[in-house]
Each structure stands twice: as C-alpha cells, then as structure tokens.
Design a protein around this motif. Structure first.
Motif, PDB file in Angstrom:
ATOM      1  N   GLU A  78     -10.862  -2.863  -3.862  1.00 47.55           N
ATOM      2  CA  GLU A  78     -10.161  -2.290  -2.716  1.00 47.55           C
ATOM      3  C   GLU A  78      -8.871  -3.028  -2.346  1.00 47.55           C
ATOM      4  OE1 GLU A  78     -13.125  -2.564   0.334  1.00 47.55           O
ATOM      5  OE2 GLU A  78     -14.320  -0.935  -0.501  1.00 47.55           O
ATOM      6  N   PHE A  79      -8.413  -3.968  -3.180  1.00 45.98           N
ATOM      7  CA  PHE A  79      -7.177  -4.681  -2.857  1.00 45.98           C
ATOM      8  C   PHE A  79      -6.019  -3.692  -2.958  1.00 45.98           C
ATOM      9  CE2 PHE A  79      -3.822  -7.907  -3.325  1.00 45.98           C
ATOM     10  CZ  PHE A  79      -4.178  -8.743  -2.280  1.00 45.98           C
ATOM     11  N   PRO A  80      -4.998  -3.805  -2.108  1.00 43.21           N
ATOM     12  CA  PRO A  80      -3.933  -2.796  -2.048  1.00 43.21           C
ATOM     13  C   PRO A  80      -3.047  -2.676  -3.292  1.00 43.21           C
ATOM     14  CG  PRO A  80      -3.799  -4.307  -0.165  1.00 43.21           C
ATOM     15  CD  PRO A  80      -4.878  -4.791  -1.050  1.00 43.21           C
ATOM     16  N   CYS A  81      -3.218  -3.581  -4.266  1.00 44.43           N
ATOM     17  CA  CYS A  81      -2.456  -3.457  -5.510  1.00 44.43           C
ATOM     18  C   CYS A  81      -3.292  -4.009  -6.657  1.00 44.43           C
ATOM     19  CB  CYS A  81      -1.105  -4.172  -5.409  1.00 44.43           C
ATOM     20  SG  CYS A  81      -1.214  -5.949  -5.170  1.00 44.43           S
ATOM     21  N   ALA A  82      -2.808  -3.796  -7.871  1.00 45.79           N
ATOM     22  CA  ALA A  82      -3.524  -4.258  -9.055  1.00 45.79           C
ATOM     23  C   ALA A  82      -3.574  -5.780  -9.093  1.00 45.79           C
ATOM     24  CB  ALA A  82      -2.839  -3.725 -10.307  1.00 45.79           C
ATOM     25  N   GLY A 126       2.708  -2.231  -4.136  1.00 46.54           N
ATOM     26  CA  GLY A 126       1.701  -2.252  -3.063  1.00 46.54           C
ATOM     27  C   GLY A 126       2.315  -2.375  -1.680  1.00 46.54           C
ATOM     28  N   LEU A 127       3.447  -3.079  -1.604  1.00 45.31           N
ATOM     29  CA  LEU A 127       4.152  -3.232  -0.324  1.00 45.31           C
ATOM     30  C   LEU A 127       5.109  -2.080  -0.047  1.00 45.31           C
ATOM     31  CD1 LEU A 127       4.957  -7.041  -0.588  1.00 45.31           C
ATOM     32  CD2 LEU A 127       3.340  -5.964   1.000  1.00 45.31           C
ATOM     33  N   GLY A 128       5.209  -1.151  -0.986  1.00 46.17           N
ATOM     34  CA  GLY A 128       6.105  -0.001  -0.806  1.00 46.17           C
ATOM     35  C   GLY A 128       7.561  -0.330  -1.051  1.00 46.17           C
ATOM     36  N   ILE A 129       7.826  -1.375  -1.838  1.00 46.22           N
ATOM     37  CA  ILE A 129       9.192  -1.770  -2.172  1.00 46.22           C
ATOM     38  C   ILE A 129       9.469  -1.354  -3.603  1.00 46.22           C
ATOM     39  CG2 ILE A 129      10.784  -3.711  -2.449  1.00 46.22           C
ATOM     40  CD1 ILE A 129       8.985  -5.223  -0.396  1.00 46.22           C
ATOM     41  N   GLN A 130      10.517  -0.625  -3.788  1.00 42.94           N
ATOM     42  CA  GLN A 130      10.864  -0.143  -5.113  1.00 42.94           C
ATOM     43  C   GLN A 130      11.621  -1.226  -5.880  1.00 42.94           C
ATOM     44  OE1 GLN A 130      13.112   3.436  -4.864  1.00 42.94           O
ATOM     45  NE2 GLN A 130      12.185   4.300  -6.667  1.00 42.94           N
ATOM     46  N   ASP A 131      11.166  -1.553  -7.090  1.00 43.39           N
ATOM     47  CA  ASP A 131      11.836  -2.551  -7.930  1.00 43.39           C
ATOM     48  C   ASP A 131      12.924  -1.838  -8.728  1.00 43.39           C
ATOM     49  OD1 ASP A 131      12.325  -5.088  -8.856  1.00 43.39           O
ATOM     50  OD2 ASP A 131      10.690  -5.109 -10.292  1.00 43.39           O
ATOM     51  N   VAL A 132      13.973  -1.435  -8.022  1.00 38.99           N
ATOM     52  CA  VAL A 132      15.023  -0.594  -8.599  1.00 38.99           C
ATOM     53  C   VAL A 132      15.922  -1.371  -9.551  1.00 38.99           C
ATOM     54  CG1 VAL A 132      15.101   0.948  -6.611  1.00 38.99           C
ATOM     55  CG2 VAL A 132      16.570  -1.052  -6.654  1.00 38.99           C
ATOM     56  N   ARG A 133      16.596  -0.661 -10.403  1.00 43.44           N
ATOM     57  CA  ARG A 133      17.562  -1.241 -11.328  1.00 43.44           C
ATOM     58  C   ARG A 133      18.886  -1.431 -10.588  1.00 43.44           C
ATOM     59  NH1 ARG A 133      15.347  -2.494 -15.336  1.00 43.44           N
ATOM     60  NH2 ARG A 133      17.191  -2.965 -16.514  1.00 43.44           N
ATOM     61  N   ILE A 134      19.524  -2.564 -10.810  1.00 44.51           N
ATOM     62  CA  ILE A 134      20.766  -2.917 -10.120  1.00 44.51           C
ATOM     63  C   ILE A 134      21.837  -3.229 -11.153  1.00 44.51           C
ATOM     64  CG2 ILE A 134      21.830  -4.575  -8.545  1.00 44.51           C
ATOM     65  CD1 ILE A 134      19.013  -5.115  -7.429  1.00 44.51           C
TER      66      ILE A 134
END
Length: 90
Positions: free
Chosen positions: A45-49, A67-75
C-alpha cells in the motif's frame, strides 16, 4: 548528468537528484512515520513502487516523483539558462 542524443535531460538530472532514496526518506516526504511506511510496504500500500536491495528498501527517484505527482519532464539546456536568467532578475 548524462546528456542524450537530443541534448535534453530530465528534471531530476538537472537538479542533481540521486537515482534512489531510502524508504525512510521517501516516507517523510509522504508525511508518514518509518513504521507506517514499512507496514504499508508489506501490505503493498505504499504510494509508489519500492524495491528491495539486500535487506534495505529503496525508492527510485522516478517512482518517488510519480508518487508525489511531480512530472520528471525533459528539459533543454536553453530552458535552464532562461530560468536562471529570469531568477537573477528578480
């Protein structure tokens, strides 16, 4: 920081974030105690893998950000340069 052929990098690479963090560190970001974190991992049940490495639990940065809802976008490098210039002007 690893550059790719398209000359971009991820958010986590740009800010020098580690590849993975401990379960206890990740738990703190989700606002839970370490005992709650271990209990939730055992229950699935942990919020991420979470991965088990030897006797330790670790959370990859990409899983943590998701899990935190932050997108690891390309920059692109010029985006970073523009952002730094903008911040200096403030």
């Amino acid at each position: 920081m690893t550059r790719r052929r398209d000359d971009t990098f991820t958010f986590s690479e740009a800010f020098g974030l580690p590849d993975s963090v401990s379960l206890v560190f990740a738990a703190g970001l989700f606002g839970m105690s370490h005992s709650t974190a271990y209990r939730r991992v055992r229950r699935g049940e942990f919020p991420c893998a979470v991965a088990r490495v030897g006797r330790r639990y670790v959370v990859t940065m990409s899983a943590l950000l998701r899990g935190l809802g932050i997108q690891d976008v390309r920059i692109r490098p010029d985006d970073m340069e523009w952002g730094a210039r903008h911040a200096r002007e403030r």
